[in-house]
Design a protein around this motif. Structure first.
Motif, PDB file in Angstrom:
ATOM      1  N   UNK A 403      55.810  45.900  30.065  1.00 58.67           N
ATOM      2  CA  UNK A 403      54.698  46.021  29.124  1.00 58.67           C
ATOM      3  C   UNK A 403      53.720  44.852  29.215  1.00 58.67           C
ATOM      4  N   UNK A 404      54.250  43.659  29.489  1.00 63.64           N
ATOM      5  CA  UNK A 404      53.435  42.449  29.314  1.00 63.64           C
ATOM      6  C   UNK A 404      53.452  41.526  30.529  1.00 63.64           C
ATOM      7  N   UNK A 405      53.735  42.032  31.717  1.00 67.24           N
ATOM      8  CA  UNK A 405      53.826  41.143  32.879  1.00 67.24           C
ATOM      9  C   UNK A 405      52.507  40.419  33.140  1.00 67.24           C
ATOM     10  N   UNK A 406      51.374  41.107  32.951  1.00 62.24           N
ATOM     11  CA  UNK A 406      50.083  40.441  33.157  1.00 62.24           C
ATOM     12  C   UNK A 406      49.928  39.275  32.199  1.00 62.24           C
ATOM     13  N   UNK A 407      50.340  39.478  30.944  1.00 61.05           N
ATOM     14  CA  UNK A 407      50.276  38.401  29.953  1.00 61.05           C
ATOM     15  C   UNK A 407      51.246  37.279  30.308  1.00 61.05           C
ATOM     16  N   UNK A 408      52.449  37.657  30.776  1.00 69.12           N
ATOM     17  CA  UNK A 408      53.456  36.653  31.136  1.00 69.12           C
ATOM     18  C   UNK A 408      52.962  35.772  32.276  1.00 69.12           C
ATOM     19  N   UNK A 409      52.376  36.381  33.302  1.00 65.41           N
ATOM     20  CA  UNK A 409      51.880  35.584  34.429  1.00 65.41           C
ATOM     21  C   UNK A 409      50.634  34.789  34.037  1.00 65.41           C
ATOM     22  N   UNK A 410      49.837  35.321  33.117  1.00 66.87           N
ATOM     23  CA  UNK A 410      48.694  34.559  32.616  1.00 66.87           C
ATOM     24  C   UNK A 410      49.181  33.313  31.883  1.00 66.87           C
ATOM     25  N   UNK A 411      50.292  33.454  31.125  1.00 69.31           N
ATOM     26  CA  UNK A 411      50.885  32.307  30.430  1.00 69.31           C
ATOM     27  C   UNK A 411      51.376  31.250  31.424  1.00 69.31           C
ATOM     28  N   UNK A 412      51.707  31.696  32.650  1.00 72.67           N
ATOM     29  CA  UNK A 412      52.167  30.758  33.677  1.00 72.67           C
ATOM     30  C   UNK A 412      51.010  30.091  34.409  1.00 72.67           C
ATOM     31  N   UNK A 413      49.767  30.374  33.966  1.00 68.07           N
ATOM     32  CA  UNK A 413      48.607  29.707  34.545  1.00 68.07           C
ATOM     33  C   UNK A 413      47.864  30.520  35.578  1.00 68.07           C
ATOM     34  N   UNK A 414      48.169  31.806  35.711  1.00 73.81           N
ATOM     35  CA  UNK A 414      47.495  32.643  36.699  1.00 73.81           C
ATOM     36  C   UNK A 414      46.170  33.146  36.150  1.00 73.81           C
ATOM     37  N   UNK A 415      45.222  33.400  37.051  1.00 75.50           N
ATOM     38  CA  UNK A 415      43.960  34.022  36.670  1.00 75.50           C
ATOM     39  C   UNK A 415      44.181  35.510  36.447  1.00 75.50           C
ATOM     40  N   UNK A 416      43.116  36.208  36.020  1.00 79.17           N
ATOM     41  CA  UNK A 416      43.238  37.652  35.803  1.00 79.17           C
ATOM     42  C   UNK A 416      43.650  38.356  37.079  1.00 79.17           C
ATOM     43  N   UNK A 417      42.983  38.035  38.175  1.00 77.16           N
ATOM     44  CA  UNK A 417      43.318  38.680  39.452  1.00 77.16           C
ATOM     45  C   UNK A 417      44.733  38.325  39.896  1.00 77.16           C
ATOM     46  N   UNK A 418      45.101  37.055  39.773  1.00 74.70           N
ATOM     47  CA  UNK A 418      46.454  36.639  40.157  1.00 74.70           C
ATOM     48  C   UNK A 418      47.506  37.299  39.272  1.00 74.70           C
ATOM     49  N   UNK A 419      47.211  37.471  37.989  1.00 76.17           N
ATOM     50  CA  UNK A 419      48.161  38.131  37.082  1.00 76.17           C
ATOM     51  C   UNK A 419      48.378  39.580  37.489  1.00 76.17           C
ATOM     52  N   UNK A 420      47.288  40.255  37.820  1.00 74.78           N
ATOM     53  CA  UNK A 420      47.406  41.655  38.234  1.00 74.78           C
ATOM     54  C   UNK A 420      48.114  41.777  39.579  1.00 74.78           C
ATOM     55  N   UNK A 421      47.863  40.835  40.481  1.00 72.36           N
ATOM     56  CA  UNK A 421      48.563  40.852  41.773  1.00 72.36           C
ATOM     57  C   UNK A 421      50.053  40.591  41.590  1.00 72.36           C
ATOM     58  N   UNK A 422      50.392  39.638  40.718  1.00 69.81           N
ATOM     59  CA  UNK A 422      51.805  39.355  40.458  1.00 69.81           C
ATOM     60  C   UNK A 422      52.481  40.555  39.805  1.00 69.81           C
ATOM     61  N   UNK A 423      51.761  41.249  38.908  1.00 68.89           N
ATOM     62  CA  UNK A 423      52.304  42.461  38.288  1.00 68.89           C
ATOM     63  C   UNK A 423      52.480  43.561  39.327  1.00 68.89           C
ATOM     64  N   UNK A 424      51.562  43.637  40.277  1.00 69.96           N
ATOM     65  CA  UNK A 424      51.687  44.606  41.372  1.00 69.96           C
ATOM     66  C   UNK A 424      52.960  44.329  42.168  1.00 69.96           C
ATOM     67  N   UNK A 425      53.247  43.059  42.409  1.00 67.07           N
ATOM     68  CA  UNK A 425      54.483  42.700  43.110  1.00 67.07           C
ATOM     69  C   UNK A 425      55.715  43.115  42.333  1.00 67.07           C
ATOM     70  N   UNK A 426      55.675  42.934  41.012  1.00 68.02           N
ATOM     71  CA  UNK A 426      56.788  43.378  40.169  1.00 68.02           C
ATOM     72  C   UNK A 426      56.984  44.886  40.286  1.00 68.02           C
ATOM     73  N   UNK A 427      55.880  45.655  40.228  1.00 67.55           N
ATOM     74  CA  UNK A 427      55.983  47.109  40.349  1.00 67.55           C
ATOM     75  C   UNK A 427      56.543  47.533  41.691  1.00 67.55           C
TER      76      UNK A 427
END
Length: 669
Positions: A403-427
């Motif tokens: 539900x919140x991977x984009x938010x979780x990666x944003x909390x880790x200091x990622x940008x919007x694009x990096x958060x979405x890319x990290x969420x893509x990796x999770x998927x």
């Protein structure tokens, strides 16, 4: 003649026959003492003499106008009564022997229509996964767009405090949880009456309508209230679909590969999550409408489900439940490789359901059936087991990431694009590692996968949380967080991912399968709603490290519950599971703590070779253990494919039918 005898004589033949079978079923079950330390999974045909069984087949033929396939039903009954001796059945053809031996030697050789049914229905699961990641990506922008900003400051320079941050975080959680709230309190419970009146396919069709239209409504919402209502409507479709599709898949699938086919629900949910992350990346640069496209894209997987569900055959067990045996046979012919296999399964399901009638009452209404889930011992054990595996799916913490991977990666200091890319990796990881379960769920078993993967999920989630303590300036900070989140997903996908829906679709008897599955899915989605509502505030109050540590601890609690309350169900027909759940919970727990746990410690910690773990049940008529029974069937299958000469037990099928009809006519007279 007494009044009771006169009353019995006045009954129609079918009612007399049903009464007789009910009495026989009760007698069969009375031979199994409830507190027995070991239960035998009974084949109800074993207790019949050959003449008795042939007489029963003749009755079944006459009552359902199956005269044209009477020889097939006799052959099928003989095979079902003695599976290792299938090659010795009279008049069995080489093609039929090959098909039956392939059930063991080449179990994936199934009709294309069976695979079409499973794949099409599993696409419906992609709706659920896609919606999770649609809202996941939209979380980065829809709160600001709809006037409910959730950040602590209203400006990038962090000079203007947001006085409504806490309130808006609860609203964000409520909007994300809306589908699961509606599913838990309405959608899941609608599945029982919809299944009753419209069948499995009809219920899936209705759910697909909601799942197709609701994303469009979400995409055009102008206020958070409108978005909340459209997502509630989506939840109605998700609940009906989630409670019905696994049942539909389980009832259509052969026992040997049922787990692998039903777990495609989870695999396609994971695939939907992956496609949703792809869609989030594809539309991230579309400006202010990006969140609308992310919500609306969940429409896409609902369309093939809506258009194609009526090309699938209806569940044969649903037809049998409605007394439509002719339609059940037509459906089984489409789902099995030969007419002999269809006839065998038709009669064997009929015989097992008749025995099942002695364990649970079928003459109930919806409310009574629901109450019986908690009052009838056999049903209560299934209710507890399914509830445990469904609750464990939320306790493990996977959905805080889904539900919140984009938010979780944003909390880790990622940008919007990096958060979405990290969420893509999770998927991607979640989808790729779901594949091994296809081969392991029916070999290692449901329970074994859970007991192995939960400890791994515990330490990986805890490690991911502790990585947030690394200074954000370090290059290792975001990389290690992503690594352990991916490892967590890799352990989840072949274990707790596919098991809950597969397991819950199996464990309830046909008479209570819809309401039982409704209970199980409602349990899962209710706690998903709780998780979705609370996580934004949990992160704010406890930090990501504290939240991850909390869910890591819940993994250990879930492991203990599974060890004590969840029996194995692999490679058993749906009706044979009645005997597994006839074992008292106290007996099962005593076996787990007094036999299984000491065996595991001696074998895996002290490395002592003490042989296989003693089982609490065995298959009656198949030797001393399931392994011996399976080995007997396998040897017979290999012999059949090798052209071994049949045994000397053959008798003419025509002779058997003639003899059984004479016996039946004499008894009827």
């Amino acid at each position: 003649m007494t009044s009771q005898a006169a009353q019995e004589t006045s009954k129609p033949l079918t009612e007399q026959h049903d009464d007789a079978h009910a009495e026989k079923a009760i007698q069969q079950h009375e031979t199994i003492p409830e507190p027995s330390a070991t239960a035998k999974i009974q084949n109800p045909l074993i207790h019949m003499t050959m003449e008795h069984m042939l007489d029963d087949v003749a009755t079944f033929v006459k009552e359902n106008d199956f005269q044209e396939i009477a020889p097939l039903l006799v052959k099928g009954a003989l095979i079902a009564r003695d599976p290792p001796g299938f090659a010795d059945v009279a008049d069995i053809t080489e093609e039929e022997k090959l098909a039956i031996s392939n059930e063991v030697l080449h179990k994936w050789r199934q009709p294309k229509l069976l695979y079409f049914t499973i794949i099409l229905c599993s696409i419906g699961a992609a709706v659920q996964g896609w919606d999770q990641t649609g809202s996941n990506g939209a979380n980065l922008s829809f709160p600001d767009a709809l006037g409910i900003p959730i950040k602590d400051f209203l400006d990038p320079e962090k000079t203007i405090p947001n006085p409504d941050a806490s309130h808006n975080q609860w609203l964000q959680g409520l909007i994300n949880a809306a589908p699961y709230i509606a599913s838990a309190f309405l959608g899941c419970w609608m599945s029982d009456p919809l299944n009753n009146f419209l069948g499995r396919r009809g219920c899936i069709f209705i759910s697909a309508i909601f799942c197709a239209l609701s994303p469009i409504g979400s995409a055009v919402s102008q206020t958070w209230e409108q978005l909340f209502v459209t997502r509630l409507l989506l939840g109605i479709g998700m609940g009906c679909k989630g409670a019905t599709i696994p049942i539909f898949s389980a009832e259509n699938s052969p026992a040997a590969i049922r787990g692998a086919l039903v777990m495609s629900w989870q695999m396609w949910t994971a695939f939907g999550i992956f496609l949703g992350t792809c869609a989030n990346l594809a539309v991230k640069d579309t400006g202010k409408i990006s969140w609308r496209l992310q919500f609306g894209s969940a429409l896409l997987p609902a369309l093939p489900l809506l258009l194609g569900v009526y090309f699938c055959p209806e569940s044969p067990r649903w037809y049998i439940k409605k007394g439509r045996f002719g339609d059940a046979y037509k459906s089984l012919k489409k789902l099995r490789n030969t007419e002999l296999q269809a006839a065998r399964d038709l009669y064997y399901i009929h015989a097992q359901l008749r025995a099942e009638a002695s364990l649970v009452s079928k003459e109930t209404n919806y409310v009574t059936r629901f109450l019986q889930l908690f009052t009838t011992p056999r049903l209560r054990r299934a209710t507890v087991a399914s509830g445990v595996v469904m609750l464990a799916q939320q306790m493990c913490g996977i959905n805080i990431i889904a539900f919140y991977s984009s938010t979780i990666f944003e909390q880790a200091g990622a940008s919007v694009t990096e958060s979405l890319l990290a969420s893509w990796g999770f998927g991607l990881v979640n989808f790729v590692f779901a594949w091994p379960a296809i081969w392991t769920i029916d070999t290692f078993g449901r329970r074994s996968l859970l007991l192995f993967t939960f400890p791994q999920m515990c330490w990986t989630l805890l490690a991911a949380g502790l990585c947030y303590l690394i200074p954000s300036s370090s290059k290792a900070h975001l990389g290690l967080v992503a690594l352990f989140v991916y490892l967590f997903a890799a352990f989840y996908s072949p274990g707790e991912g596919p098991v809950p829906f597969t397991y819950s679709a199996e464990v309830f008897p046909l008479s209570h399968r819809e309401v039982g599955m409704s209970w199980a899915v409602a349990t899962c989605l209710f706690w998903a709603a709780v998780l979705s509502i609370t996580f934004p505030r949990m992160v704010s109050a406890m930090s990501v490290t504290g939240a991850f540590a909390f869910y890591a601890g819940l993994n250990l609690v879930a492991l203990l519950l599974i060890f004590l309350f969840v029996p194995e169900t692999k490679q058993r027909t749906l009706e044979e599971l009645d005997y597994i759940f006839a074992i008292p919970t106290r007996t099962f727990i005593k076996h787990q703590t007094g036999t299984v746990l000491p065996w595991w410690i001696k074998t895996w910690i002290f490395r002592r070779n003490i042989g296989p773990c003693p089982s609490l049940w065995s298959f009656e008529g198949g030797g001393e253990s399931d392994e011996k029974f399976a080995d007997g069937v396998r040897r017979a299958s290999i012999a059949a494919q090798g052209g071994a000469a049949p045994g000397s037990r053959k008798h003419s099928i025509t002779e058997k039918i003639s003899r059984s009809e004479k016996v039946h006519d004499t008894k009827t007279t």
